[in-house]
Design a protein around this motif. Structure first.
Motif, PDB file in Angstrom:
ATOM      1  N   LEU A   2       0.869  -1.119   0.099  1.00  7.59           N
ATOM      2  CA  LEU A   2      -0.043  -0.144   0.082  1.00  7.59           C
ATOM      3  C   LEU A   2       0.769   1.337   0.083  1.00  7.59           C
ATOM      4  N   GLU A   9      -6.495   2.427  -3.207  1.00  6.12           N
ATOM      5  CA  GLU A   9      -5.931   1.703  -1.926  1.00  6.12           C
ATOM      6  C   GLU A   9      -7.101   1.142  -1.161  1.00  6.12           C
ATOM      7  N   GLN A  11      -8.131  -0.513   1.923  1.00  2.36           N
ATOM      8  CA  GLN A  11      -7.496  -0.921   3.424  1.00  2.36           C
ATOM      9  C   GLN A  11      -8.561  -1.434   4.414  1.00  2.36           C
ATOM     10  N   SER A  31      -7.585  -5.933   1.992  1.00  7.83           N
ATOM     11  CA  SER A  31      -6.530  -4.783   1.482  1.00  7.83           C
ATOM     12  C   SER A  31      -6.167  -5.202   0.324  1.00  7.83           C
TER      13      SER A  31
END
Ligand SMILES: Nc1ncnc2c1ncn2[C@@H]1O[C@H](COP(=O)(O)OP(=O)(O)OP(=O)(O)O)[C@@H](O)[C@H]1O
Ligand code: SF4
Ligand SMILES: [Mg+2]
Length: 316
Positions: A2, A9, A11, A31
């Motif tokens: 990341l 992204e 997460q 993620s």
């Protein structure tokens, strides 16, 4: 994985559906990230949470979501409805499986396409010119004539081209395509996949392609994430994961089975887990030939192994 140069992204994303007294966590602690120009396949059996994940990224999923989904650093889960409306279409768009239900049957193709532009500030003349050009881009002959057609006057493949045109109209950065070709016959499917790949390359579009068909993923994608029971079990380049799968689940999936000209996931022994009553530890342990006591009690985390990410206590 990341890093800040990533376009998207995701997460620790969790998505929960609640109904009656049941709670289903269809996406659990997922993620992953996508760079500009990546075409990321999400592959898994039916019910593994692929659509929930794809739709949650654009907040089109009715489940409750937590975690973060950052597009160029901006968390989509925190946007207001107005900000979200602007984002959809112009930054991220979605292509669904069934082209018929995505188009309004009582409106001409032109009216639907032109509206995409006018609602984002273009005047009607400019919107018309852009719409005709766009139909040409997605390989529809005689675009001006086609703008006058109603959806029922187009074949399934043509309709899907129109949907793709609508999805790319405002030059989004990311397109999420959920089983975009599974309603089409094999020849048309191949043409649409070729179009998707070409558009992604020429327009530098990033893409999430949701599919249960490894052949489709192989045709289009350079990265892949394998989903099971709402988790990502393996993430890596398509080359690595396809040719040298590490997770036992991926290993069994990758022995793909030809069905006609398609290559579908191999039916595995055992059942897809009940999402409202998941097993303890590794969610794959009841079907895993290598399961041991640790697997039955402790859930493995997704960790870096041999150039990709794998969630398994034994790295193969
Ligand atoms: N609106 C909803 N309300 C309650 N549960 C849902 C809802 N939508 C999906 N689910 C459940 O969430 C889990 C994941 O479903 P999802 O549709 O995301 O899977 P999928 O991988 O896309 O499956 P498929 O390949 O069949 O499309 C399943 O157990 C499903 O029954
Ligand atoms: S953690 Fe254990 S049960 Fe799960 S996939 Fe790995 S070996 Fe199999
Ligand atoms: Mg689905």
């Amino acid at each position: 994985m990341l890093q800040s140069d990533k376009l998207l992204e995701v997460q620790n994303l969790r998505v929960t559906y609640r109904f009656e007294d049941k709670k289903i966590r269809a996406v659990d602690d997922v993620s992953f990230s996508i760079r500009e120009g990546d075409r990321f396949a999400i592959v898994g059996e039916s019910g593994s949470g692929k659509s929930t994940l794809g739709l949650s990224i654009v907040r089109l999923c009715p489940g409750e979501a937590s975690g973060s989904v950052r597009l160029n650093g901006i968390d989509i889960l925190k946007l207001s409805q107005e900000e979200l409306r602007k984002l959809r279409g112009s930054d991220i768009s979605v292509v669904f499986q069934d082209p018929s239900s995505a188009l309004n049957p009582v409106l001409r193709i032109g009216d639907q396409l032109i509206e995409v532009f006018t609602t984002h500030g273009y005047d009607k003349t400019e919107a018309y010119t852009r719409s005709a050009k766009l139909l040409e881009t997605v390989g529809i002959p005689e675009p001006e004539k086609r703008l006058m057609s109603y959806p029922h006057q187009l074949s399934g493949g043509m309709k899907q081209r129109v949907i793709i045109a609508m999805a790319i109209a405002l030059n989004p950065k990311l397109v999420i395509a959920d089983e975009p070709t599974s309603a089409l016959d094999v020849t048309i499917q191949a043409q649409i996949l070729k179009l998707i790949k070409e558009l992604s390359e020429t327009k530098k579009l990033s893409m999430i392609l949701i599919t249960h068909d490894i052949g489709v993923a192989a045709e289009v994608c350079n990265e892949i994430g394998i989903m099971y029971a709402g988790r990502m079990l393996e993430i890596g380049t398509f080359e690595d994961v396809f040719h040298n799968p590490k997770h036992p689940y991926t290993q069994s999936l990758m022995t793909c089975v030809p069905k006609g000209l398609k290559c579908v996931l191999k039916p595995l022994p055992g059942n897809v887990p009940d999402m409202s009553n998941l097993p303890s530890g590794c969610k794959f342990h009841p079907r895993c030939p290598y399961a041991n006591d640790k697997c039955k009690t402790i859930e493995p985390k997704l960790e870096k192994a041999d150039g990709r990410y794998v969630a398994c206590h034994a790295v193969w």
